[in-house]
Design a protein around this motif. Sequence first.
Motif, PDB file in Angstrom:
ATOM      1  N   MET A  79      -2.921   2.908   2.069  1.00 52.23           N
ATOM      2  CA  MET A  79      -2.139   3.601   1.038  1.00 52.23           C
ATOM      3  C   MET A  79      -3.042   4.323   0.043  1.00 52.23           C
ATOM      4  O   MET A  79      -2.684   5.383  -0.475  1.00 52.23           O
ATOM      5  CB  MET A  79      -1.224   2.627   0.294  1.00 52.23           C
ATOM      6  N   LYS A  80      -4.220   3.751  -0.206  1.00 46.56           N
ATOM      7  CA  LYS A  80      -5.158   4.405  -1.119  1.00 46.56           C
ATOM      8  C   LYS A  80      -5.754   5.659  -0.479  1.00 46.56           C
ATOM      9  O   LYS A  80      -5.894   6.691  -1.135  1.00 46.56           O
ATOM     10  CB  LYS A  80      -6.278   3.429  -1.505  1.00 46.56           C
ATOM     11  N   GLY A  97       0.695   9.478   0.708  1.00 46.86           N
ATOM     12  CA  GLY A  97       2.030   9.899   1.107  1.00 46.86           C
ATOM     13  C   GLY A  97       2.351   9.662   2.570  1.00 46.86           C
ATOM     14  O   GLY A  97       3.407  10.071   3.060  1.00 46.86           O
ATOM     15  N   LEU A  98       1.462   8.956   3.276  1.00 50.14           N
ATOM     16  CA  LEU A  98       1.628   8.794   4.721  1.00 50.14           C
ATOM     17  C   LEU A  98       2.889   8.020   5.071  1.00 50.14           C
ATOM     18  O   LEU A  98       3.684   8.453   5.902  1.00 50.14           O
ATOM     19  CB  LEU A  98       0.398   8.090   5.301  1.00 50.14           C
ATOM     20  N   LEU A  99       3.100   6.887   4.450  1.00 48.82           N
ATOM     21  CA  LEU A  99       4.267   6.064   4.766  1.00 48.82           C
ATOM     22  C   LEU A  99       5.562   6.768   4.363  1.00 48.82           C
ATOM     23  O   LEU A  99       6.559   6.697   5.084  1.00 48.82           O
ATOM     24  CB  LEU A  99       4.157   4.695   4.090  1.00 48.82           C
ATOM     25  N   PHE A 159       4.872  -1.348  11.951  1.00 51.13           N
ATOM     26  CA  PHE A 159       3.538  -1.934  11.786  1.00 51.13           C
ATOM     27  C   PHE A 159       3.135  -1.971  10.311  1.00 51.13           C
ATOM     28  O   PHE A 159       2.624  -2.989   9.822  1.00 51.13           O
ATOM     29  CB  PHE A 159       2.514  -1.141  12.596  1.00 51.13           C
ATOM     30  N   MET A 160       3.384  -0.867   9.594  1.00 52.95           N
ATOM     31  CA  MET A 160       3.014  -0.823   8.172  1.00 52.95           C
ATOM     32  C   MET A 160       3.812  -1.851   7.370  1.00 52.95           C
ATOM     33  O   MET A 160       3.281  -2.486   6.458  1.00 52.95           O
ATOM     34  CB  MET A 160       3.234   0.582   7.622  1.00 52.95           C
ATOM     35  N   GLY A 201       2.849  -8.873   5.260  1.00 50.76           N
ATOM     36  CA  GLY A 201       3.167 -10.292   5.432  1.00 50.76           C
ATOM     37  C   GLY A 201       1.996 -11.232   5.240  1.00 50.76           C
ATOM     38  O   GLY A 201       2.178 -12.393   4.863  1.00 50.76           O
ATOM     39  N   SER A 202       0.778 -10.793   5.472  1.00 47.31           N
ATOM     40  CA  SER A 202      -0.390 -11.676   5.341  1.00 47.31           C
ATOM     41  C   SER A 202      -1.365 -11.092   4.329  1.00 47.31           C
ATOM     42  O   SER A 202      -1.369  -9.886   4.072  1.00 47.31           O
ATOM     43  CB  SER A 202      -1.080 -11.836   6.703  1.00 47.31           C
ATOM     44  N   PRO A 203      -2.242 -11.953   3.743  1.00 48.34           N
ATOM     45  CA  PRO A 203      -3.212 -11.441   2.751  1.00 48.34           C
ATOM     46  C   PRO A 203      -4.186 -10.415   3.348  1.00 48.34           C
ATOM     47  O   PRO A 203      -4.500  -9.420   2.709  1.00 48.34           O
ATOM     48  CB  PRO A 203      -3.966 -12.689   2.295  1.00 48.34           C
ATOM     49  N   SER A 204      -4.674 -10.656   4.571  1.00 54.43           N
ATOM     50  CA  SER A 204      -5.601  -9.691   5.168  1.00 54.43           C
ATOM     51  C   SER A 204      -4.858  -8.395   5.516  1.00 54.43           C
ATOM     52  O   SER A 204      -5.413  -7.306   5.412  1.00 54.43           O
ATOM     53  CB  SER A 204      -6.258 -10.277   6.416  1.00 54.43           C
ATOM     54  N   GLY A 205      -3.602  -8.526   5.931  1.00 51.12           N
ATOM     55  CA  GLY A 205      -2.800  -7.352   6.224  1.00 51.12           C
ATOM     56  C   GLY A 205      -2.512  -6.558   4.967  1.00 51.12           C
ATOM     57  O   GLY A 205      -2.464  -5.327   4.991  1.00 51.12           O
ATOM     58  N   LYS A 206      -2.335  -7.289   3.849  1.00 51.43           N
ATOM     59  CA  LYS A 206      -2.074  -6.629   2.568  1.00 51.43           C
ATOM     60  C   LYS A 206      -3.272  -5.771   2.157  1.00 51.43           C
ATOM     61  O   LYS A 206      -3.104  -4.651   1.656  1.00 51.43           O
ATOM     62  CB  LYS A 206      -1.760  -7.685   1.502  1.00 51.43           C
ATOM     63  N   LYS A 207      -4.494  -6.276   2.399  1.00 47.30           N
ATOM     64  CA  LYS A 207      -5.703  -5.506   2.083  1.00 47.30           C
ATOM     65  C   LYS A 207      -5.754  -4.233   2.929  1.00 47.30           C
ATOM     66  O   LYS A 207      -6.077  -3.149   2.425  1.00 47.30           O
ATOM     67  CB  LYS A 207      -6.959  -6.342   2.339  1.00 47.30           C
TER      68      LYS A 207
END
Length: 149
Positions: free
Chosen positions: A129-130, A134-136, A111-112, A117-123
């Motif tokens: 991540m912010k 270290g989660l991923l 999922f991460m 892949g998409s601009p909204s997904g990137k946000k």
Amino acid sequence: MEKQSNKSAGQKEKLAVKVFRKVGSLMGKAQSVWAEWMNQRTAGLSRRTLYISLILFVAISIAYNSTVLVGGNSASMGFGSIEVPSKAPQPQIIDKAFQAEIKRVKRFTKFMDSLQGSPSGKKTYDSIMKARPGLLDSAKAMENWINNF
């Protein structure tokens, strides 16, 4: 409420220290009594007798322990053979729970990766991540650990 729990924890700690000191004191007295009793029993023996007794004790101890370690005739020594238990099968419920967790970790990393892949997904990816830097990395390390398991 917090002060009261700290007080009770402090009181429990003080009580534990008192108990351990008392037990230590009793053990010290017991050792002194035992040493004095042993001293009285051996006071009349000659130095030669004491040395012979010590050598016999050490020799018998070494012989017995060597026989046990080598695995001699255990029946003649008064204890039976030691059987190694077979490996018990893992309970089915634990195995199912483990498999479910593996699926969750793999689904999360997939999922991460798909979020980028998409601009909204990137946000969304950037905000996650912010918030949890270290989660991923942890999820991927766990996935690697599972694959090597």
